[in-house]
Write an enzyme that holds these catalytic residues in place. Structure first.
Site, PDB file in Angstrom:
ATOM      1  N   THR A  49      -2.878  -2.843  23.816  1.00 41.40           N
ATOM      2  CA  THR A  49      -2.131  -4.095  23.857  1.00 41.40           C
ATOM      3  C   THR A  49      -2.736  -5.150  22.939  1.00 41.40           C
ATOM      4  O   THR A  49      -3.950  -5.311  22.867  1.00 41.40           O
ATOM      5  CB  THR A  49      -2.082  -4.637  25.290  1.00 41.40           C
ATOM      6  OG1 THR A  49      -1.531  -3.639  26.147  1.00 41.40           O
ATOM      7  CG2 THR A  49      -1.240  -5.887  25.375  1.00 41.40           C
ATOM      8  N   GLY A  69       3.038  -7.165  24.059  1.00 41.99           N
ATOM      9  CA  GLY A  69       3.325  -6.554  25.346  1.00 41.99           C
ATOM     10  C   GLY A  69       3.437  -5.046  25.257  1.00 41.99           C
ATOM     11  O   GLY A  69       2.545  -4.367  24.757  1.00 41.99           O
ATOM     12  N   GLY A 108       2.472  -0.019  31.526  1.00 47.01           N
ATOM     13  CA  GLY A 108       3.922  -0.015  31.306  1.00 47.01           C
ATOM     14  C   GLY A 108       4.609  -0.710  32.458  1.00 47.01           C
ATOM     15  O   GLY A 108       4.413  -0.359  33.627  1.00 47.01           O
ATOM     16  N   ILE A 148      -9.706   1.880  26.614  1.00 53.65           N
ATOM     17  CA  ILE A 148      -8.641   2.161  25.658  1.00 53.65           C
ATOM     18  C   ILE A 148      -7.957   0.850  25.318  1.00 53.65           C
ATOM     19  O   ILE A 148      -7.639   0.050  26.211  1.00 53.65           O
ATOM     20  CB  ILE A 148      -7.648   3.215  26.191  1.00 53.65           C
ATOM     21  CG1 ILE A 148      -6.608   3.560  25.116  1.00 53.65           C
ATOM     22  CG2 ILE A 148      -7.006   2.796  27.500  1.00 53.65           C
ATOM     23  CD1 ILE A 148      -5.836   4.838  25.394  1.00 53.65           C
ATOM     24  N   GLU A 177      -1.820   8.828  32.961  1.00 56.28           N
ATOM     25  CA  GLU A 177      -2.199   7.444  33.247  1.00 56.28           C
ATOM     26  C   GLU A 177      -1.278   6.836  34.292  1.00 56.28           C
ATOM     27  O   GLU A 177      -1.734   6.196  35.247  1.00 56.28           O
ATOM     28  CB  GLU A 177      -2.145   6.609  31.967  1.00 56.28           C
ATOM     29  CG  GLU A 177      -2.372   5.118  32.199  1.00 56.28           C
ATOM     30  CD  GLU A 177      -2.380   4.303  30.920  1.00 56.28           C
ATOM     31  OE1 GLU A 177      -2.287   3.062  31.020  1.00 56.28           O
ATOM     32  OE2 GLU A 177      -2.508   4.885  29.827  1.00 56.28           O
ATOM     33  N   ARG A 226      -4.662  -9.020  67.627  1.00 52.92           N
ATOM     34  CA  ARG A 226      -4.232 -10.412  67.596  1.00 52.92           C
ATOM     35  C   ARG A 226      -3.114 -10.635  68.612  1.00 52.92           C
ATOM     36  O   ARG A 226      -2.145  -9.863  68.667  1.00 52.92           O
ATOM     37  CB  ARG A 226      -3.735 -10.758  66.185  1.00 52.92           C
ATOM     38  CG  ARG A 226      -3.155 -12.148  66.038  1.00 52.92           C
ATOM     39  CD  ARG A 226      -4.222 -13.204  66.032  1.00 52.92           C
ATOM     40  NE  ARG A 226      -3.637 -14.501  65.692  1.00 52.92           N
ATOM     41  CZ  ARG A 226      -4.282 -15.648  65.793  1.00 52.92           C
ATOM     42  NH1 ARG A 226      -5.531 -15.668  66.226  1.00 52.92           N
ATOM     43  NH2 ARG A 226      -3.688 -16.771  65.451  1.00 52.92           N
TER      44      ARG A 226
END
Length: 382
Positions: free
Chosen positions: A129, A134, A367, A126, A245, A271
């Site tokens: 931009t 922006g 976004g 898609i 999304e 560790r």
């Protein structure tokens, strides 16, 4: 805390996805990171296993099950295996691009595109931009001028995920440049159309196995039959699809944070420093406790959002909350995990270092955090 989001079917699906990732992604990930792109076979293999188009009707080659929880499983297993960059194109194809092809297409378009999307032979992207705009999509300058039975498209897009591999690119254009939001339309540009060219596969800080490209359109003749929805309805369609999304990005964010925490727990138990495991120091325990708590809280909210999406009740504000909170959490948790790894956390051979580089983009794409807060704030009436 035991999650109640999934049923037995999702657990069986997870077993299959986990085995697929171990066989088809993990062994190739280093090579794909070096190449800056995944093999197209990843998509056709995923399609052959039923991991593409789960919500597409069976008549078009899909799974016939409209349940976002299957997408959640895929996103979580990608993060668990540490193949985030290779898996992003897969989740974008399923979670972000597919809804446009499912809900905005007519019968002819469904028959033309959905079978290939489900099989992986048609990879999707898609393109919203553009250079210089922006998040201000209404300022886009890519135009589509109607000329008989086709549109003539001119302009460019940038930062397009799957930009090199994509065969079908949902492209936001201005069909009426005199209007801002009301002048936007969506159309599908296809691989091989004269005048449609790919630019660079962009050199990013992280997400190296994911092809992210510039796209250029010079007098591209796009048939009217490739328009998605009505002319001028593009912005409304984007607004309608963006909550899924953004939830997808939020799901990935909390899954990435959990994967990083699991890696770090394993590391700090093994560790040693000053004669004891570094995880046993109070500072380490407190930081681990903080991260574990925040991940659990975020997971609870995201799971609720997934159920709301399935029930068609997820709001734009809730999706924005999930997106900004979980991606900022991802950054914060992984940064702390690098600190707990010490100098080794900065070495690319350690998975936590790659997770650190990959995480930085997540508060920007889909976004920015600032835009998410603006959406939420407006929803509060201020």
């Amino acid at each position: 805390m035991e999650r109640t989001l999934f049923d037995d079917e999702h657990d069986l699906f997870r077993d299959s996805v986990r085995a697929f990732i171990a066989k088809e992604l993990v062994p190739h990930h280093e090579a794909w990171e070096d190449a800056g792109i995944v093999d197209r076979e990843l998509f056709t293999k995923a399609g052959a296993h039923g991991f593409l188009g789960m919500s597409v009707p069976e008549a078009f080659g899909g799974g016939g099950v409209d349940d976002f929880r299957y997408s959640v499983v895929i996103a979580e297993e990608i993060q668990r295996a540490g193949v985030n960059a290779a898996g992003l194109g897969w989740t974008l194809h399923n979670d972000i691009c597919l809804p446009y092809f499912l809900t905005l297409t007519n019968d002819e378009q469904k028959a033309r595109w959905l079978p290939g999307i489900c099989s992986g032979e048609l990879i999707t992207a898609i393109a919203m931009t553009e250079p210089g705009i922006g998040s201000d999509l209404a300022s886009m300058t890519t135009t589509a001028v109607l000329d008989g039975d086709h549109y003539v498209v001119n302009g460019s897009k940038t930062f397009i995920t799957n930009g090199i591999n994509a065969d079908l690119v949902i492209t936001a254009v201005k069909t009426d440049p005199t209007q801002r939001h009301a002048g936007m339309s969506l159309m599908v540009l296809e691989r091989g159309m004269p005048g449609f060219e790919r630019g660079r596969n962009l050199d990013k800080i992280g997400m190296h196995a994911q092809d992210t490209a510039e796209l250029f359109f010079t007098d591209v003749a796009v048939p009217v039959a490739n328009r998605l929805g009505d002319e001028g309805s593009g912005f409304r369609s984007l607004v309608d699809k963006l909550p899924q999304e953004r939830l997808s990005i939020g799901v990935t964010g909390v899954a990435a944070a959990r994967a990083a925490l699991d890696l770090t727990l394993e590391y700090v138990k093994e560790r040693t420093a000053f004669g004891q495991p570094i995880g046993s120091f109070q500072n380490s325990r407190f930081r681990l406790a903080e991260m574990a708590t925040e991940v659990e809280i975020a997971q609870t909210f995201v799971d609720r959002c997934v159920l709301a999406l399935n029930a068609r009740q997820l709001t734009a504000e809730e999706a924005a909350m999930a997106k900004w909170w979980c991606t900022e959490l991802q950054k914060r948790v992984i940064d702390t995990c690098v600190q707990l790894h010490g100098g080794y956390g900065y070495m690319r051979e350690y998975p936590i270092a790659r997770a650190y580089a990959d995480a930085r983009i997540t508060t920007i794409y889909g976004g920015t955090t600032e835009i998410m807060k603006e959406i939420i704030g407006r929803g509060l009436g201020v």
